[in-house]
Design a protein around this motif. Structure first.
Motif, PDB file in Angstrom:
ATOM      1  N   SER A   1       0.836  -1.204   0.000  1.00 45.66           N
ATOM      2  CA  SER A   1       0.000   0.000   0.000  1.00 45.66           C
ATOM      3  C   SER A   1       0.873   1.257   0.000  1.00 45.66           C
ATOM      4  O   SER A   1       0.525   2.270  -0.619  1.00 45.66           O
TER       5      SER A   1
ATOM      6  N   GLN B   1      -7.187   0.647   0.099  1.00 48.10           N
ATOM      7  CA  GLN B   1      -7.368  -0.570   0.890  1.00 48.10           C
ATOM      8  C   GLN B   1      -8.368  -0.326   2.020  1.00 48.10           C
ATOM      9  O   GLN B   1      -9.255  -1.118   2.265  1.00 48.10           O
TER      10      GLN B   1
ATOM     11  N   ASP C   1      -6.153  -1.714  -4.691  1.00 52.93           N
ATOM     12  CA  ASP C   1      -5.555  -2.208  -3.455  1.00 52.93           C
ATOM     13  C   ASP C   1      -6.533  -3.161  -2.764  1.00 52.93           C
ATOM     14  O   ASP C   1      -7.484  -2.729  -2.138  1.00 52.93           O
ATOM     15  N   GLU C   2      -6.292  -4.448  -2.902  1.00 54.80           N
ATOM     16  CA  GLU C   2      -7.119  -5.506  -2.320  1.00 54.80           C
ATOM     17  C   GLU C   2      -8.594  -5.367  -2.667  1.00 54.80           C
ATOM     18  O   GLU C   2      -9.446  -5.325  -1.773  1.00 54.80           O
TER      19      GLU C   2
END
Ligand code: ADP
Ligand code: MG
Length: 586
Positions: A378, A420, A509-510
């Motif tokens: 991240s 995230q 991000d995820e």
């Protein structure tokens, strides 16, 4: 529909009130209108944008004194001094705004108290402002040769201005700029990532709030026909803030509610307390303070939300109008080197989050960035998008260096991301959240929004947002508050918002965290489709099955360093990776 009916009822009430009410009440209404203007500025500044000011009375005073001096000593027409008053207010606000808005939280509030006190003493000490006895004989405003020299006659001028300001503020919040302003309070990092220049937007909101206060000051001077420093003391500033908070700090019409309640309450207490206590003292201030504390204790968000609950929302939400599609960016030819990260470095104190990391991203590919928790993935995203500044190394996009650019500038180059930790404005609808992603595809500003001159562009932005929401499969949730969705779905809203920015490079991000199996498959399908259309994607993800079946290449990080790089099947067999990361899964 209901809202329209209520607005019409309110307008009719305002129009008819002076015809039936005795003069005392008309005057009271005038004070309410004047206070509404100031607290409306605070609704935008404090309630919506989160910048607390105790100093608005200083702007009221600046405009009031400017017009008083120019009309009494230079015989200027009040209509000319209106512009002079607003110009002085704007100049001072701009100066104060530029130096103080960089301060955050309590420091900003403290500085507003400081300038409030400073201007109060300035008004009281200057000879040509009449010192503490003020300036009297301020002429009334004349309209078409008709002198507005009584409370009754001033009423319509005050309320026309106030209503216009309320409607303009409502329009502003319901626009491209309004969405950006609503992001300032808790989501400014996100807003910057979609191209909003938050620092200058704060100055704009501050300036607007000051101008509303200035407008109130000009009206005040010509309605009361007298100005003195007492009206512009710190007490007044606190009252204005109370009005905004009590009404419902983030609601435009809360300004009227708060201003009415406080003005009437004060008048009433002044009237009733001496009778109760048998003598006059400043009891009203004490009782008033206690009542305010009790009220805020009971209704933290002010009265407006409670009042709004009495009016049920329309059962059928408005449809998004069809509108011509927005222009799209050209994508670079596939296989070209798009992003180059060279020896990127980021330290947090003693902790090395990213250490000498290098990798390339070619256009049209999906690159997976994987690694254990805390590996620095991240942080790497934040370096690319300018949320954080790299301590060393270079990041280039299409050959141009990114690592010295502000976040909003990087967004302008076509890099859009998800976070995230979900970064939506929970009270705003899914549609509005996603439309914020398209911020840079519109150009209409605050003034156009207030005057509703940007409706064609706004329709395009909303239609684009709706299209992207449909595309990620959340069409049913268009009008729901983003915060009411399950966390997994909120992540998907983030993807739609990033897509609304028409990205060249998409950073996720995820994105699959918290999604069910079928939802993950749908997401994988969407990402493949985007790749087929020529988009480049950098993906951080924990679900190995999801990643392995989707990405073209992988970069594995551990402790901020690159552990391995290669095709998914090579990575799956890499002993170092197996040991550090995949071991448990195998
Ligand atoms: P990942 O996304 O790979 O799980 P992060 O990039 O979030 O890892 O974090 C890398 C390391 O940097 C972690 O040890 C984390 O605690 C630390 N870190 C991340 N952001 C900050 C910050 N703003 N301040 C201090 N430490 C941070
Ligand atoms: Mg992370």
């Amino acid at each position: 529909m209901r809202g329209r009916v209520l607005l019409a009822a309110f307008l009719a009430f305002i129009a008819l009130a002076p015809l039936v009410l005795p003069p005392f009440y008309v005057t009271l209404f005038n004070y309410i209108g004047l206070a509404t203007l100031v607290s409306l500025g605070l609704v935008l500044l404090t309630g919506v944008a989160g910048l607390v000011s105790f100093g608005q009375q200083a702007f009221v005073g600046l405009a009031a004194y400017t017009t008083a001096v120019l009309t009494t000593q230079y015989a200027a027409s009040p209509w000319i001094t209106l512009f002079a008053g607003l110009a002085v207010t704007a100049a001072v606000a701009l100066f104060l705004g530029v130096i103080t808005l960089r301060l955050s939280g309590h420091y900003l509030s403290l500085s507003t108290i400081a300038w409030g006190i400073a201007l109060y003493y300035l008004f009281g000490n200057l000879q040509f402002l009449g010192q503490y006895s003020g300036i009297d004989n301020v002429p009334p405003v004349a309209l078409f040769g008709w002198s507005l020299d009584t409370g009754h006659r001033s009423y319509y001028l005050i309320w026309c201005v106030t209503l216009a300001a309320l409607i303009a503020a409502q329009n502003l919040l319901d626009s491209r700029s309004g969405r950006a302003i609503r992001a300032l309070r808790f989501r400014s990092v996100m807003a910057e990532s979609f191209g909003v220049r938050t620092a200058s937007l704060k100055v704009v909101v501050f300036l607007y709030a000051a101008l509303l206060a200035g407008l109130s000051g000009w009206l005040y001077a010509h309605f009361l026909r007298f100005v003195s420093p007492q009206a512009f003391g710190v007490n007044a500033g606190i009252d204005y803030l109370f009005m905004a908070v009590v009404g419902g700090a983030s609601q435009v019409w809360g300004a009227v509610v708060g201003a009415s309640l406080l003005t009437v309450l004060k008048e009433w207490l002044k009237d009733i307390l001496p009778r109760l206590f048998g003598q006059s003292g400043s009891y009203e201030i004490i009782v008033f303070g206690v009542l305010m504390v009790l009220l805020l204790h009971r209704t933290r968000d002010g009265l407006m939300p409670a009042l709004a609950r009495l009016v049920p929302p329309p059962r059928v939400p408005p449809a998004v109008a069809a509108a011509p599609a927005l222009a799209r960016r050209g994508l670079p030819p596939a296989g070209e080197r798009l992003l180059e990260v060279r020896a990127a470095e980021k330290h947090f104190g003693g902790l090395v989050a990213v250490s000498g990391l290098s990798f390339d991203l070619r256009s049209g590919e999906i690159l997976g960035l994987i690694g254990p928790n805390g590996a620095g993935k991240s942080t790497m995203f934040n370096l690319i998008t300018g949320v954080l500044r790299a301590d060393a190394g270079e990041i280039r996009f299409g050959g141009e260096r990114l690592d010295r650019l502000a976040s909003s500038e990087i967004a302008r180059r076509g890099i859009c991301r998800t976070f995230q930790h979900v970064n939506l404005i929970s009270s705003m609808s899914v549609l509005e959240n996603v439309a914020l992603g398209a911020h840079l595809r519109g150009r209409q500003g605050t003034v156009a929004a207030m005057l509703r001159l940007e409706r064609a562009e706004e329709a395009q932005l909303l239609a684009e947002a709706a299209r992207q929401i449909e595309r990620v499969g959340l069409g049913e949730q268009l009008h729901q508050a983003a915060g009411s969705l399950p966390l997994g779905r909120q992540r998907v809203v983030e993807i739609a918002r990033a897509l609304a920015g028409d990205p060249v490079l998409l950073l996720l991000d995820e994105p699959a965290a918290g999604l069910r199996f079928a939802e993950k498959q749908a997401l994988a399908g969407l990402l493949r489709k985007l790749r087929a259309e020529g988009m480049t994607i950098l993906l951080v993800e924990h679900d190995m099955e999801f990643v392995m079946g989707l990405v073209d290449r992988l970069v594995v990080m551990d402790f901020g360093e690159k552990l391995a790089e290669g095709l998914p099947r090579e990575i799956q067999r890499n002993p170092a990776v197996l040991e550090a990361y995949l071991g448990g899964i195998e």
